[in-house]
Design an enzyme around this catalytic site. Structure first.
Site, PDB file in Angstrom:
ATOM      1  N   GLU A 366       0.769  -1.320   0.057  1.00 37.43           N
ATOM      2  CA  GLU A 366      -0.004  -0.106  -0.129  1.00 37.43           C
ATOM      3  C   GLU A 366       0.884   1.137  -0.143  1.00 37.43           C
ATOM      4  OE1 GLU A 366      -3.655   0.312   2.171  1.00 37.43           O
ATOM      5  OE2 GLU A 366      -3.865  -2.078   1.817  1.00 37.43           O
ATOM      6  N   GLU A 370       9.154   4.514   1.181  1.00 39.82           N
ATOM      7  CA  GLU A 370      10.032   5.520   0.394  1.00 39.82           C
ATOM      8  C   GLU A 370       8.770   6.535  -0.335  1.00 39.82           C
ATOM      9  OE1 GLU A 370      10.748   2.276   0.666  1.00 39.82           O
ATOM     10  OE2 GLU A 370      12.319   2.632   1.784  1.00 39.82           O
TER      11      GLU A 370
HETATM   12  N1  CAA Z   1      -5.726  12.688  -2.864  1.00 40.70           N
HETATM   13  C1  CAA Z   1      -6.114  13.164  -3.880  1.00 40.70           C
HETATM   14  N2  CAA Z   1      -5.544  13.441  -5.041  1.00 40.70           N
HETATM   15  C2  CAA Z   1      -4.398  12.926  -5.254  1.00 40.70           C
HETATM   16  C3  CAA Z   1      -3.757  12.075  -4.090  1.00 40.70           C
HETATM   17  C4  CAA Z   1      -4.286  11.795  -2.892  1.00 40.70           C
HETATM   18  N3  CAA Z   1      -3.846  11.221  -2.112  1.00 40.70           N
HETATM   19  N4  CAA Z   1      -2.502  11.903  -4.498  1.00 40.70           N
HETATM   20  C5  CAA Z   1      -2.281  12.141  -5.847  1.00 40.70           C
HETATM   21  N5  CAA Z   1      -3.391  12.867  -6.159  1.00 40.70           N
HETATM   22  C6  CAA Z   1      -3.681  13.658  -7.540  1.00 40.70           C
HETATM   23  C7  CAA Z   1      -2.748  14.795  -7.729  1.00 40.70           C
HETATM   24  O1  CAA Z   1      -3.198  15.966  -6.992  1.00 40.70           O
HETATM   25  C8  CAA Z   1      -2.678  14.806  -9.138  1.00 40.70           C
HETATM   26  O2  CAA Z   1      -3.668  15.555  -9.769  1.00 40.70           O
HETATM   27  P1  CAA Z   1      -3.696  17.065 -10.433  1.00 40.70           P
HETATM   28  O3  CAA Z   1      -2.752  16.511 -11.671  1.00 40.70           O
HETATM   29  O4  CAA Z   1      -5.031  17.200 -10.817  1.00 40.70           O
HETATM   30  O5  CAA Z   1      -3.128  17.832  -9.507  1.00 40.70           O
HETATM   31  C9  CAA Z   1      -2.809  13.624  -9.496  1.00 40.70           C
HETATM   32  O6  CAA Z   1      -3.433  12.938  -8.574  1.00 40.70           O
HETATM   33  C10 CAA Z   1      -1.486  12.856  -9.916  1.00 40.70           C
HETATM   34  O7  CAA Z   1      -0.615  12.869  -8.580  1.00 40.70           O
HETATM   35  P2  CAA Z   1       0.974  12.855  -8.712  1.00 40.70           P
HETATM   36  O8  CAA Z   1       1.275  14.009  -9.779  1.00 40.70           O
HETATM   37  O9  CAA Z   1       1.392  12.988  -7.407  1.00 40.70           O
HETATM   38  O10 CAA Z   1       1.295  11.346  -9.434  1.00 40.70           O
HETATM   39  P3  CAA Z   1       2.651  10.690  -9.356  1.00 40.70           P
HETATM   40  O11 CAA Z   1       2.560   9.866 -10.747  1.00 40.70           O
HETATM   41  O12 CAA Z   1       3.841  11.733  -9.309  1.00 40.70           O
HETATM   42  O13 CAA Z   1       2.817   9.954  -8.046  1.00 40.70           O
HETATM   43  C11 CAA Z   1       2.571   8.749  -6.015  1.00 40.70           C
HETATM   44  C12 CAA Z   1       2.091   9.429  -7.120  1.00 40.70           C
HETATM   45  C13 CAA Z   1       2.136   9.295  -4.731  1.00 40.70           C
HETATM   46  C14 CAA Z   1       3.850   8.148  -6.323  1.00 40.70           C
HETATM   47  C15 CAA Z   1       1.548   7.321  -6.272  1.00 40.70           C
HETATM   48  O14 CAA Z   1       1.904   6.778  -7.604  1.00 40.70           O
HETATM   49  C16 CAA Z   1       1.409   6.235  -5.372  1.00 40.70           C
HETATM   50  O15 CAA Z   1       1.025   6.388  -4.157  1.00 40.70           O
HETATM   51  N6  CAA Z   1       2.304   5.319  -5.402  1.00 40.70           N
HETATM   52  C17 CAA Z   1       2.235   3.991  -4.640  1.00 40.70           C
HETATM   53  C18 CAA Z   1       1.208   3.175  -4.991  1.00 40.70           C
HETATM   54  C19 CAA Z   1       0.472   2.352  -3.939  1.00 40.70           C
HETATM   55  O16 CAA Z   1       0.236   2.472  -2.824  1.00 40.70           O
HETATM   56  N7  CAA Z   1       0.225   0.881  -4.650  1.00 40.70           N
HETATM   57  C20 CAA Z   1      -0.341   0.080  -3.580  1.00 40.70           C
HETATM   58  C21 CAA Z   1      -1.507  -0.488  -4.306  1.00 40.70           C
HETATM   59  S1  CAA Z   1      -2.317  -1.464  -3.037  1.00 40.70           S
HETATM   60  C22 CAA Z   1      -2.668  -3.008  -4.029  1.00 40.70           C
HETATM   61  O17 CAA Z   1      -2.067  -3.338  -4.923  1.00 40.70           O
HETATM   62  C23 CAA Z   1      -3.823  -3.908  -3.389  1.00 40.70           C
HETATM   63  C24 CAA Z   1      -3.400  -4.767  -2.244  1.00 40.70           C
HETATM   64  O18 CAA Z   1      -4.043  -5.778  -2.492  1.00 40.70           O
HETATM   65  C25 CAA Z   1      -2.348  -4.433  -1.345  1.00 40.70           C
END
Ligand code: CAA
Length: 385
Positions: A366, A370
């Site tokens: 999740e 990092e």
């Molecule tokens: N709330 C609301 N909006 C959000 C947000 C949040 N928490 N996080 C990002 N956004 C929005 C941003 O505001 C942006 O919108 P705008 O362009 O309109 O301003 C858009 O989303 C893109 O955001 P970023 O530019 O921050 O995107 P990014 O590509 O640079 O990176 C990241 C974002 C934080 C690295 C994200 O990719 C991330 O959290 N990665 C980790 C993923 C993760 O947690 N995976 C686990 C999945 S769980 C699973 O698979 C199931 C299971 O069974 C465990």
């Protein structure tokens, strides 16, 4: 500021604690060995209202507040981290996706059966090439009349093999990048959908993380989570839902650390060396002091994040802080608890080595820690600029 739990929260805590101690803890070691999915106890958790705890009663849920929901996760993880993983993926990710973003029709169709435990839920975002870089999805959904044809492979989907309902993120417009991602509700018997390998994991072995395959899986447009208005909005939805999940992840980390601390204290008060209980040695006392202090700090962060969520405030940074800190505390506390047990801690006769293995994933899934640091720093840099 009120640090007391209210009557309802105390009642929830006592009920789930009793259930977890009598039904989950006794089977945790066996579950870790056999990896047999614990349907009986998962269904009992549904009967008790714990699979849909934060869902309003009109959709078959328990109507509980965000603090109660956090407590449920902590208490379950204190007795078995695998159950906490199953319930977290089901409720924090799948159920809350449908509750927060589903149409009324979707909520009435899916939530009652998911809350009762008849249908288990899963949330599928991650792919072989889209882990931390979660928007880099290769799974595509191409429109064909009233249908979408989905092709691609998902990975690390908790409950993927057992779920009847999967909240899936696929790209309906790859040229638009993260603005092309759309959320769908997939049912397990849809043609073209199949479950692949179950990962052979180090810990949380009673829960299963699986591959999912979509080969020309035709899904009616009515299966878009929340309807056509959410086309291209899937990435933001996934991020907001992961904010929920990260509070739960903090709770599960705290539960494991709590179990380890309690085991260490019990052992230190029994084990004698050099003619006295080892709890009398300052080396052990300092370890206990560090473990208890860090655990308390992790609890406060998690309660605060849950409170923000309950108050309808933005929780992105605080959820990430709670998840990051609590998971690292769980790593340190389980390690020290094992150390206090000496050689016995390293033996499978005691649960300490399982606690260490179960805690380790918390720093990874999740969102790796990092990524949590990235999320926190972006927020703080904005907040104080
Ligand atoms: N709330 C609301 N909006 C959000 C947000 C949040 N928490 N996080 C990002 N956004 C929005 C941003 O505001 C942006 O919108 P705008 O362009 O309109 O301003 C858009 O989303 C893109 O955001 P970023 O530019 O921050 O995107 P990014 O590509 O640079 O990176 C990241 C974002 C934080 C690295 C994200 O990719 C991330 O959290 N990665 C980790 C993923 C993760 O947690 N995976 C686990 C999945 S769980 C699973 O698979 C199931 C299971 O069974 C465990």
């Amino acid at each position: 500021m009120d640090f007391e739990l209210n009557e309802e929260q105390l009642m929830v805590r006592d009920t789930i604690r009793k259930f977890a101690e009598t039904e989950l803890e006794p089977k945790a070691a066996e579950l870790d060995k056999t990896r047999e999915f614990p349907w009986d106890t998962v269904r009992k958790l549904g009967e008790l209202g714990f699979l849909g705890a934060p869902v309003p009663e009109e959709y078959g849920g328990g109507g509980m507040d965000s603090i109660s929901y956090l407590i449920i996760g902590m208490e379950i993880a204190r007795c078995d981290a695998s159950h906490a993983t199953i319930i977290g993926a089901h409720c924090s990710l799948a159920v809350l996706s449908i509750l927060q973003y589903g149409t009324e029709e979707q909520k009435h169709k899916y939530l009652p059966k998911m809350c009762s435990g008849e249908w288990l839920g899963a949330f599928s975002l991650t792919e072989p090439n889209a882990g931390s870089d979660a928007s880099n999805l290769e799974t595509v959904a191409v429109k064909d009349g009233e249908y979408y044809v989905i092709n691609g492979h998902k990975q690390w989907c908790t409950n993927g093999a057992e779920a009847s309902v999967i909240v899936l993120f696929a790209n309906t417009n790859p040229e638009a990048g993260l603005r092309g991602i759309t959320p769908f509700i997939i049912e397990k018997d849809m043609e073209g959908f199949s479950v692949g390998n179950i990962e052979d994991t180090m810990g949380i072995r009673g829960s299963h993380q699986t591959e999912l395959n979509f080969e020309n899986c035709r899904v009616h447009e009515s299966q878009i989570l929340g309807g056509e208005g959410n086309i291209g909005k899937g990435f933001k939805i996934a991020m907001i839902i992961l904010d929920n999940g990260r509070i739960g992840m903090a709770g599960a980390s705290i539960g494991i650390a709590q179990a380890a601390l309690e085991a260490a204290v019990k052992y230190a008060n029994q084990r004698e060396q050099f003619g006295q209980k080892i709890a009398r040695f300052q080396a052990i006392q300092w370890m206990i002091a560090d473990m208890a202090t860090e655990l308390e700090a992790a609890k406060q962060l998690a309660y605060y994040a849950a409170w923000l969520k309950g108050a309808g405030k933005k929780v992105t940074a605080e959820a990430a802080m709670a998840k990051m800190f609590a998971s690292e505390v769980a790593g340190r506390v389980t390690d020290l608890a094992l150390q206090i047990h000496g050689g016995y801690g390293y033996s499978r006769e005691y649960p300490l080595e399982r606690f260490v293995r179960d805690a380790r994933i918390k720093r990874i899934y999740e969102g790796t820690n990092e990524i949590q640091r990235l999320v926190i720093s972006r927020d703080i840099l904005r907040r104080y600029s």
